[in-house]
Enzyme design. Structure first.
Site, PDB file in Angstrom:
ATOM      1  N   LYS A  25       0.815  -1.282   0.125  1.00 24.75           N
ATOM      2  CA  LYS A  25      -0.101  -0.092  -0.171  1.00 24.75           C
ATOM      3  C   LYS A  25       0.932   1.381  -0.002  1.00 24.75           C
ATOM      4  O   LYS A  25       0.393   2.265  -0.544  1.00 24.75           O
ATOM      5  CB  LYS A  25      -0.810  -0.117   1.255  1.00 24.75           C
ATOM      6  CG  LYS A  25      -2.022  -1.150   1.255  1.00 24.75           C
ATOM      7  CD  LYS A  25      -2.854  -1.239   2.607  1.00 24.75           C
ATOM      8  CE  LYS A  25      -3.574  -2.385   2.419  1.00 24.75           C
ATOM      9  NZ  LYS A  25      -4.319  -2.586   3.626  1.00 24.75           N
ATOM     10  N   TYR A  58      -5.507  -4.562  -6.931  1.00 27.82           N
ATOM     11  CA  TYR A  58      -5.063  -4.566  -5.367  1.00 27.82           C
ATOM     12  C   TYR A  58      -4.484  -6.114  -5.215  1.00 27.82           C
ATOM     13  O   TYR A  58      -3.626  -6.239  -4.319  1.00 27.82           O
ATOM     14  CB  TYR A  58      -6.416  -4.404  -4.879  1.00 27.82           C
ATOM     15  CG  TYR A  58      -6.235  -4.454  -3.525  1.00 27.82           C
ATOM     16  CD1 TYR A  58      -5.523  -3.469  -2.357  1.00 27.82           C
ATOM     17  CD2 TYR A  58      -6.658  -5.486  -2.486  1.00 27.82           C
ATOM     18  CE1 TYR A  58      -5.486  -3.611  -1.061  1.00 27.82           C
ATOM     19  CE2 TYR A  58      -6.539  -5.681  -1.240  1.00 27.82           C
ATOM     20  CZ  TYR A  58      -5.720  -4.740  -0.365  1.00 27.82           C
ATOM     21  OH  TYR A  58      -5.690  -4.877   0.768  1.00 27.82           O
ATOM     22  N   TYR A  76      -2.050  -0.894  11.162  1.00 18.17           N
ATOM     23  CA  TYR A  76      -3.437  -1.166  11.689  1.00 18.17           C
ATOM     24  C   TYR A  76      -4.005  -0.540  13.072  1.00 18.17           C
ATOM     25  O   TYR A  76      -3.392   0.732  13.372  1.00 18.17           O
ATOM     26  CB  TYR A  76      -3.915  -2.749  11.882  1.00 18.17           C
ATOM     27  CG  TYR A  76      -3.157  -3.466  10.587  1.00 18.17           C
ATOM     28  CD1 TYR A  76      -3.356  -3.297   9.079  1.00 18.17           C
ATOM     29  CD2 TYR A  76      -2.187  -4.424  10.804  1.00 18.17           C
ATOM     30  CE1 TYR A  76      -2.732  -4.195   8.262  1.00 18.17           C
ATOM     31  CE2 TYR A  76      -1.593  -5.272   9.932  1.00 18.17           C
ATOM     32  CZ  TYR A  76      -1.868  -5.026   8.631  1.00 18.17           C
ATOM     33  OH  TYR A  76      -1.463  -5.917   7.604  1.00 18.17           O
ATOM     34  N   VAL A  92      -0.021  -8.683   6.311  1.00 21.88           N
ATOM     35  CA  VAL A  92      -0.265  -9.901   7.088  1.00 21.88           C
ATOM     36  C   VAL A  92       0.499 -11.080   6.674  1.00 21.88           C
ATOM     37  O   VAL A  92       0.517 -12.368   6.926  1.00 21.88           O
ATOM     38  CB  VAL A  92      -1.806 -10.352   6.743  1.00 21.88           C
ATOM     39  CG1 VAL A  92      -2.744  -9.146   7.566  1.00 21.88           C
ATOM     40  CG2 VAL A  92      -2.152 -10.425   5.369  1.00 21.88           C
TER      41      VAL A  92
END
Ligand code: GLU
Length: 305
Positions: free
Chosen positions: A67, A189, A241, A259
């Site tokens: 990202k 994505y 996060y 992750v």
């Protein structure tokens, strides 16, 4: 100067006992096959030093760390216009939460939660003919590694199970905050998340963020000085996060986790660092990586604070 190699070796020894305490992400089936005991760290200093320990040169799925790259691309291309499409605040909710989006009219809180990353990808789809090619060439340039590539098995695995990301994209489309075909945005994505890179690739790829937006290897500018400052501020407040506060508290570096078990972070004007240990804590951050980063700034005595 700190003896980074010695510190990395100590950190490795002092954290290895944490193996078995976290859990490899399995909500994307292909990720569940990652060997849980992999563990590596790379530090890359702006003066060209490279320090490594463990599986630092083995590639893994970078997931959400990607990202950072797509956000940098669209921030560079669109500047402050981007802030009409997303915010700059920590979300305080999990990375794939739908709840806030309803109340906030389809405008994601920041670029590093999934909804924000989907908007970045949507911008890229509008701006370029071949977003997948552009992402790859940007990341290869940043890391100096022409072999960096997508893992189509992981991308397919996520496409088959990414119902929540599909929900987020469709939901934002209903508010007019996704311009392009939802399937096309999701495909880009899922591919960016499937990028395979090593700790060394990622530490090198993050070094432009330690260097005011300029790639120290090539001299090419990818963000203005001001945009780089803002990117690092967002990484500090939103990169981990809803454990970003804890990461600022315990480590004190702008960073981004994924992750797949990676954490990449920078100390502006000095260095970039990446760790990889696939077992995650309950926030979805690498359990060993969180501790390793904390030990790194504690042992070296450096952080942004
Ligand atoms: N591809 C993952 C997802 O969208 C990325 C999540 C992450 O690394 O935080 O669920």
């Amino acid at each position: 100067m700190a003896d980074y190699q010695k510190h990395l070796e100590e950190i490795y020894q002092e954290t290895i006992h944490l193996q078995g305490k976290g859990k490899v992400a399995d909500y994307i089936p292909a990720l569940a096959e990652t060997e849980p005991t992999k563990y590596g760290i790379t530090v890359c200093t702006l003066d060209g030093g490279l320090y490594r320990v463990g599986d630092a040169d083995e590639t893994f799925s970078i997931q959400s760390i990607s990202k950072v790259f797509t956000f940098a691309m669209v921030f560079n291309a669109m500047g402050d216009k981007l802030w009409k499409r997303m915010g700059k605040e920590p979300s305080g909710t999990s990375f794939n939460s739908l709840i806030q989006l309803e109340k906030e009219n389809g405008i994601p809180r920041n670029p590093f939660i999934n909804a924000g990353a989907l908007v970045c990808v949507d911008c890229l789809v509008s701006l370029t003919k071949n977003p997948l090619k552009e992402i790859l060439s940007f990341v290869r340039k940043l890391s100096g590694n022409p072999k960096v590539n997508y893992d189509s098995v992981i991308a397919d695995s996520e496409r088959k199970t990414g119902f929540r990301n599909a929900a987020l994209a469709n939901f934002m489309k209903s508010f007019g905050n996704i311009e392009n075909d939802v399937e096309e945005v999701l495909n880009a994505y899922f591919h960016q998340c499937s990028l395979m890179m090593s700790c060394t690739d990622l530490a090198k790829a993050f070094s432009f963020l330690a260097n005011g937006g300029v790639n120290p290897q090539t001299g090419e500018r990818h963000l203005t000085e001001s945009q780089c400052k803002r990117m690092n501020a967002l990484l500090q407040t939103c990169g981990m996060y809803d454990e970003s506060g804890e990461f600022a508290f315990s480590t004190g570096l702008p960073g981004k986790s994924g992750v797949g078990g990676g954490i990449a972070a920078v100390l502006p004007r000095s260095l970039s660092i990446c760790s990889w240990a696939p077992e995650l804590n309950s926030y979805g951050n690498s359990l060993i990586g969180m501790k390793a980063m904390e030990l790194f700034t504690t042992k070296t005595g450096i952080s942004i604070f």
